[in-house]
Motif scaffolding. Sequence first.
Motif, PDB file in Angstrom:
ATOM      1  N   ILE A  47      50.237  19.437 110.968  1.00 60.29           N
ATOM      2  CA  ILE A  47      50.024  19.366 109.368  1.00 60.29           C
ATOM      3  C   ILE A  47      50.000  18.178 108.739  1.00 60.29           C
ATOM      4  O   ILE A  47      49.305  18.004 107.782  1.00 60.29           O
ATOM      5  CB  ILE A  47      51.079  20.523 108.780  1.00 60.29           C
ATOM      6  CG1 ILE A  47      51.057  22.003 109.380  1.00 60.29           C
ATOM      7  CG2 ILE A  47      50.633  20.650 107.286  1.00 60.29           C
ATOM      8  CD1 ILE A  47      51.881  22.865 108.957  1.00 60.29           C
ATOM      9  N   ARG A  89      45.078  24.951 109.596  1.00 60.39           N
ATOM     10  CA  ARG A  89      46.040  24.502 108.422  1.00 60.39           C
ATOM     11  C   ARG A  89      45.488  23.854 107.091  1.00 60.39           C
ATOM     12  O   ARG A  89      45.711  24.022 106.145  1.00 60.39           O
ATOM     13  CB  ARG A  89      47.338  23.794 108.819  1.00 60.39           C
ATOM     14  CG  ARG A  89      48.260  24.386 109.759  1.00 60.39           C
ATOM     15  CD  ARG A  89      49.100  25.273 108.809  1.00 60.39           C
ATOM     16  NE  ARG A  89      50.287  25.697 109.783  1.00 60.39           N
ATOM     17  CZ  ARG A  89      51.134  26.507 108.998  1.00 60.39           C
ATOM     18  NH1 ARG A  89      51.147  26.842 107.755  1.00 60.39           N
ATOM     19  NH2 ARG A  89      52.105  27.100 109.906  1.00 60.39           N
ATOM     20  N   GLU A 100      45.295  24.077 115.272  1.00 57.07           N
ATOM     21  CA  GLU A 100      46.254  24.070 114.215  1.00 57.07           C
ATOM     22  C   GLU A 100      45.926  23.063 113.021  1.00 57.07           C
ATOM     23  O   GLU A 100      45.975  23.478 111.709  1.00 57.07           O
ATOM     24  CB  GLU A 100      47.282  23.643 114.925  1.00 57.07           C
ATOM     25  CG  GLU A 100      48.602  23.639 114.105  1.00 57.07           C
ATOM     26  CD  GLU A 100      49.039  25.068 113.843  1.00 57.07           C
ATOM     27  OE1 GLU A 100      49.168  25.630 112.702  1.00 57.07           O
ATOM     28  OE2 GLU A 100      49.854  25.679 114.877  1.00 57.07           O
TER      29      GLU A 100
END
Length: 294
Positions: free
Chosen positions: A194, A89, A85
């Motif tokens: 993020i 991102r 992730e």
Amino acid sequence: MTAHIQTDPRSNLNGGAWMITGMALFALEDALLKGASATLPIWQILVLFGVGGTVIFAAVAALRRTNLFHRDVLSRPMKVRVLFEILGRLFYVLAITLTPLSAATVILQATPLVVVAGAALFFGEAVGWRRWSAILIGLIGVVIIVQPTGDSFSTLSILAVMGMLGFAGRDLASRAAPATLGTEVLGFYGFLCIVVAGLAYRFWEGTPMAPLDLHTSLHVGGAIVMGTAAYAALMKAMRTGEVSAVTPFRYSRLLFGVGLGVVMFGEKLDQTVWIGSALIVASGLYILWRGRKT
């Protein structure tokens, strides 16, 4: 097929509508983040976007009385998901801010191809020579867009490819994640990743924080709203109708992303983008069709 998911034609139509809605919102999120990059450093955009999404999913979890700190959060698939992730991102946001939005959106459409290949390699799913051939053709489409041997090649083109690979790894890890972890838990930790990606890039880039004006705040705030709403629409789509009927509508994101790139940022599409897009989408749809037959 789980018992609570309806698979009649009307449900398939509704699921397709939810998927198109989600893809349109994701495209708007990308465009807003790209717009914010005109005045904000990339790391700051990532941190603000991640914090906003984390807060929203934490609020949803609180309303639903969902435990965000379930012991399965520390499972191996979740640790792998977090890693991919962050990579996905970070590189994809770099891609949409530093390269044309239309090209980055097109390359992202190769994610399902890589997911199918990964499912065969890591989960032992049966993938025949026809689907392997389709995967190869789709990846050739990515190479055509990137043009690694052409005069117009830029190392920045690799950013979208890295982002796509990160998202594919995340999707595969999500498939292996414990069923005890619901959408709000995955969303919470997804957006928290993020924030981590933004802070990590801050140390590497070294750019100081920029002041927020009203215009930029609206861009970032709008991206947060669009991003969380898109995530919810995507989850709704995957729980409404058959996966094989709903998933093809993912490719509507290509139309929205390319359209916004042309209208908002004045991007021009050359022949290589059209050819690569056709190969990627055709390969993805063929794989879905073959999967439905087997």
